[in-house]
Design an enzyme around this catalytic site. Sequence first.
Site, PDB file in Angstrom:
ATOM      1  N   ASP A   1      -5.614  -1.382   1.110  1.00 27.11           N
ATOM      2  CA  ASP A   1      -4.400  -1.105   0.361  1.00 27.11           C
ATOM      3  C   ASP A   1      -3.572  -0.113   1.188  1.00 27.11           C
ATOM      4  O   ASP A   1      -4.074   0.487   2.143  1.00 27.11           O
ATOM      5  CB  ASP A   1      -4.781  -0.508  -1.003  1.00 27.11           C
ATOM      6  CG  ASP A   1      -3.585  -0.091  -1.825  1.00 27.11           C
ATOM      7  OD1 ASP A   1      -2.601  -0.851  -1.862  1.00 27.11           O
ATOM      8  OD2 ASP A   1      -3.630   1.010  -2.407  1.00 27.11           O
TER       9      ASP A   1
ATOM     10  N   SER B   1      -0.235  -4.809   0.377  1.00 23.81           N
ATOM     11  CA  SER B   1       0.310  -3.764  -0.474  1.00 23.81           C
ATOM     12  C   SER B   1       1.158  -4.313  -1.610  1.00 23.81           C
ATOM     13  O   SER B   1       1.922  -5.264  -1.426  1.00 23.81           O
ATOM     14  CB  SER B   1       1.163  -2.822   0.391  1.00 23.81           C
ATOM     15  OG  SER B   1       1.810  -1.855  -0.392  1.00 23.81           O
TER      16      SER B   1
ATOM     17  N   ASP C   1      -0.488   2.238  -0.249  1.00 22.96           N
ATOM     18  CA  ASP C   1      -0.138   3.471  -0.944  1.00 22.96           C
ATOM     19  C   ASP C   1      -1.385   4.170  -1.475  1.00 22.96           C
ATOM     20  O   ASP C   1      -2.220   3.558  -2.162  1.00 22.96           O
ATOM     21  CB  ASP C   1       0.819   3.176  -2.102  1.00 22.96           C
ATOM     22  CG  ASP C   1       2.172   2.685  -1.612  1.00 22.96           C
ATOM     23  OD1 ASP C   1       3.184   2.966  -2.264  1.00 22.96           O
ATOM     24  OD2 ASP C   1       2.218   2.024  -0.557  1.00 22.96           O
TER      25      ASP C   1
END
Length: 307
Positions: free
Chosen positions: A103, A191, A105
């Site tokens: 991922d 993402s 963030d």
Amino acid sequence: MPSTFTAVSYAEVLSPAALETVREVLVDHGYAIASERRESHPGFEAVVRELGSLNPSGTSEAQAAARLARVRKALAESGEQNVSTAVVPDSLRTATRKFIIMDVDSTLIQQEVIELLAAHAGTEAEVAKVTAAAMRGELDFAQSLHHRVATLAGLPESVLAEVGAKIKLSVGAERLISEAKAAGHVVAAVSGGFSQILAPLAQRLGLDHALANDLEIIDGHLTGKVRGDVVDRATKAVKLREWSAEAGIAPTATMALGDGANDLDMMAAAALGVAFNAKPAVRAAADAQINLPNLDVALILANIPNH
């Protein structure tokens, strides 16, 4: 005795008492410890224990999986709050080529990009609240994304470069990627954030694959919409399977790292799903946890030397 799994314990400081607790849990669940070594790394210590075969004659695949789930749960509940132990399949640790997907963030990077953008729109508090609920799994991700992006309508395109300049990589992120790539492995990022931020970052880091949502921009301003299908939890799992297959890497040699509910399908699809400083529900569902803000731990889990 053949080893099919390896237990990796890590913490800022590993006390003898903590290590003995881990040993007792492993033995109580029928694991034989074939070898043990201690390692010191910047910011943390690790003990790596190779475990004897978990599949005695007559044990079905389902029974072996249930035993593995039980020992992982017992290790997580062992009471040593500052010590984490991952039971990692050797199919990942010994693979000639591995596939690692992250991922972005709050995993690859320290921030939530949409909150940085929202600060420019004066909607940061509202967006942060929705983001937190979505990452806990309380809201449908696609709906929450559309809601949050709508608050960005009217922002000039120039804010994307400003936000991009503020991005801070997680500790160890650059080393994880560079060491994995140098060893011939494949590294990807996927993402629920935005391609306008991820694409230049992926190019700089040398990622093999990267995918994120595409913010719609018309006449130099954000419209408050995203183009195309939303990159949601199902998409992340699809990309893990697709990209690893393209590279000729077996599912048994894959690792996925994430922090939110949007990462759960991807983590479940990997041979090792790792919760990185994650929400409680994500930690509970993960195969392993990294509870230090340091992605160097992932190198140890995957058995990639850190030079």
